[in-house]
Structure formats: structure tokens, C-alpha cells
Design an enzyme around this catalytic site. Structure first.
Site, short mmCIF file in Angstrom:
data_model
loop_
_atom_site.label_atom_id
_atom_site.label_comp_id
_atom_site.label_asym_id
_atom_site.label_seq_id
_atom_site.Cartn_x
_atom_site.Cartn_y
_atom_site.Cartn_z
N CYS A 18 9.09 7.03 102.10
CA CYS A 18 8.77 6.67 100.78
C CYS A 18 7.91 4.88 100.73
O CYS A 18 6.87 5.18 101.07
CB CYS A 18 10.01 6.73 99.90
SG CYS A 18 9.29 6.44 97.71
N GLU A 54 16.16 13.32 102.03
CA GLU A 54 17.70 12.28 102.11
C GLU A 54 18.57 12.32 101.12
O GLU A 54 19.81 13.12 101.05
CB GLU A 54 17.70 11.03 101.95
CG GLU A 54 17.12 10.27 101.15
CD GLU A 54 15.96 9.88 101.16
OE1 GLU A 54 15.57 8.79 100.66
OE2 GLU A 54 14.63 10.05 101.81
N HIS A 89 11.37 11.93 99.86
CA HIS A 89 13.15 11.54 100.38
C HIS A 89 13.49 12.95 100.60
O HIS A 89 14.48 13.27 99.52
CB HIS A 89 13.82 10.92 98.43
CG HIS A 89 13.19 9.52 98.08
ND1 HIS A 89 14.06 8.17 98.60
CD2 HIS A 89 12.12 9.40 96.86
CE1 HIS A 89 13.21 7.75 98.28
NE2 HIS A 89 11.98 8.34 97.48
#
Length: 237
Positions: free
Chosen positions: A94, A179, A177
Site C-alpha cells: 500500500c 495482511e 493489503h
């Protein structure tokens, strides 16, 4: 060719979040690298680059175009250029994707905010082995012009440059993202509007990008060559 790196390379997670109330994404990313050393770049901590065998740059609520008000951003861009020069395996996520492109001469601009699960077009790159096309997008900035030496390896309807790879250095970036998973939904909603679409978190493969990156770090020799994939990148259209 030199031997590959140790099975447990010395990894550093560079945290880029200036807002203490929005650090959930940094915490989530760091959780995928339990043996890595965390470095709070905003707070003035720095990576001992002579010790680094791999670096991950997190997201941020800051914009790379705010460097005049946030001097650490220019310092991070200089750090990125040194990582490229030294051919240290690097992954930008990002804001990390944006700061890498900016550091290498690209352009990042404010665009419409996207907080949603989106479908991406992932190129044939080992970073995306086993990664589902539905990913988590949480951003209002986007790379609009590539940095020097970078090529597109992922795209999406709302972001043409959704992932990049350096042509000669072991450097990858993703706008999305990897994660984030379903357990972060409340934190996302608190941070901003969430756009419910046709996809669900069951369609996402959280963490797979990171597992692939760790494998790529281990397969990178001391000269910065990835044995498995050198010269084999196909870009997304």
C-alpha cells in the site's frame, strides 16, 4: 552463483503509520513475520542496512506527497533507493507500494477512496503463487506513473498500477493489503467507510503474498538474484 540465504533470513518490518489509532494494519502485517525485527520509521528508528536480508514496508495513512510536512518520507525514499542499489529483497504494501514508486521517480496522486474487496488481475509472478484474485483494497492514493525500472504485475479496475516488480532488483510492491482478513472488519469500519460488494473474506487468501515473499528472500543469493524466477516475469495487462 553465490549460495542462497539462510533458511531464516534477517527480516525487517518497517512500520509507517503516524496515527496511533490506525496501527492495526501494521500490527496485522507484523503478525505474519513473527521472527522479524520491527522498525518504527515515523518515530525515527532505522534499519541497520548492513544486517538486512529482507525488508517489508507497511501501509500508512500518510501520503507520499506530504514529504514537506513529514521529513521521514524523503528519508524512506532514500532508503528505498539504497535497498535497490544493494539488491536487498524488498516488499512494499500500500503506502510501501507508493513510496517505492515515488522513490524511483514515479508519481503518486490522491484519487477516489476504495475500501472494499476487489477483484484484481495478477500477473504470472512467484509473489502471487496461490494468491486469490479477490484482495483487500484500503486506499485513497494511487501510483499513476511507474518508477524507473519497475513494471506492472497486478492491476484492478480502479487502479491500473496495482502491483509492481523491479526488472533487475528483488523488489516487489502491492497496492492491496495481504495482511487483512475478516477479523479486521471492525477496525476497518472504524477507520472509514467500508463498501460491501459481491465478494466475501472467504474469497481472500490472507498472508499468502508474505509466505511467497519469505520464500523468495530465502532463494535470493548474495548478489540479489532470485534463482527460481530471474528473467521470468510476465506482467498483467
Amino acid at each position: 552463483m553465490s549460495s542462497t540465504r539462510a533458511d531464516c533470513p534477517n527480516l525487517f518490518v518497517v512500520r509507517n503509520e503516524p496515527n496511533p489509532d490506525r496501527e492495526y494494519h501494521c500490527d496485522a502485517l507484523a503478525s505474519w513475520f513473527p521472527d522479524a525485527t520491527e522498525v518504527d520509521f515515523v518515530a525515527g528508528e532505522r534499519v541497520p542496512i548492513e544486517e538486512a536480508e529482507g525488508v517489508v514496508l507497511t501501509g500508512s495513512t500518510a501520503g507520499v506527497y506530504e514529504a514537506e510536512d513529514r521529513p521521514w518520507i524523503a528519508e524512506e525514499e532514500k532508503f528505498v533507493r539504497e535497498l535497490v542499489e544493494r539488491r536487498i529483497p524488498t516488499l512494499g504494501v500500500c503506502f510501501g507500494h507508493q513510496v517505492v514508486n515515488s522513490a524511483l521517480g514515479g508519481t503518486v496522486e490522491r484519487v477516489d477512496t476504495t475500501h472494499a474487496l476487489v477483484e484484481s488481475d495478477l500477473g504470472h509472478d512467484p509473489l502471487f503463487d496461490g494468491v486469490a484474485p479477490v484482495v483487500v483494497a484500503l486506499h485513497g492514493d494511487a501510483v499513476t506513473e511507474l518508477g524507473d525500472g519497475l513494471e506492472v504485475i497486478a492491476s484492478a479496475d480502479h487502479a491500473r498500477i496495482f502491483g509492481t516488480r523491479h526488472r533487475t532488483a528483488p523488489l516487489w510492491t502491492v497496492q492491496f493489503h495481504p495482511e487483512i482478513d475478516a477479523e479486521h472488519r471492525e477496525a476497518i469500519r472504524e477507520a472509514g467507510d467500508w463498501d460491501e460488494r459481491e465478494f466475501s473474506f472467504a474469497d481472500v487468501t490472507p498472508g499468502r503474498v508474505f509466505e511467497n515473499f519469505k520464500r523468495l528472500v530465502a532463494e535470493t543469493d548474495e548478489g540479489g538474484e532470485v534463482a527460481e524466477t530471474a528473467g521470468a516475469v510476465e506482467t498483467a495487462e
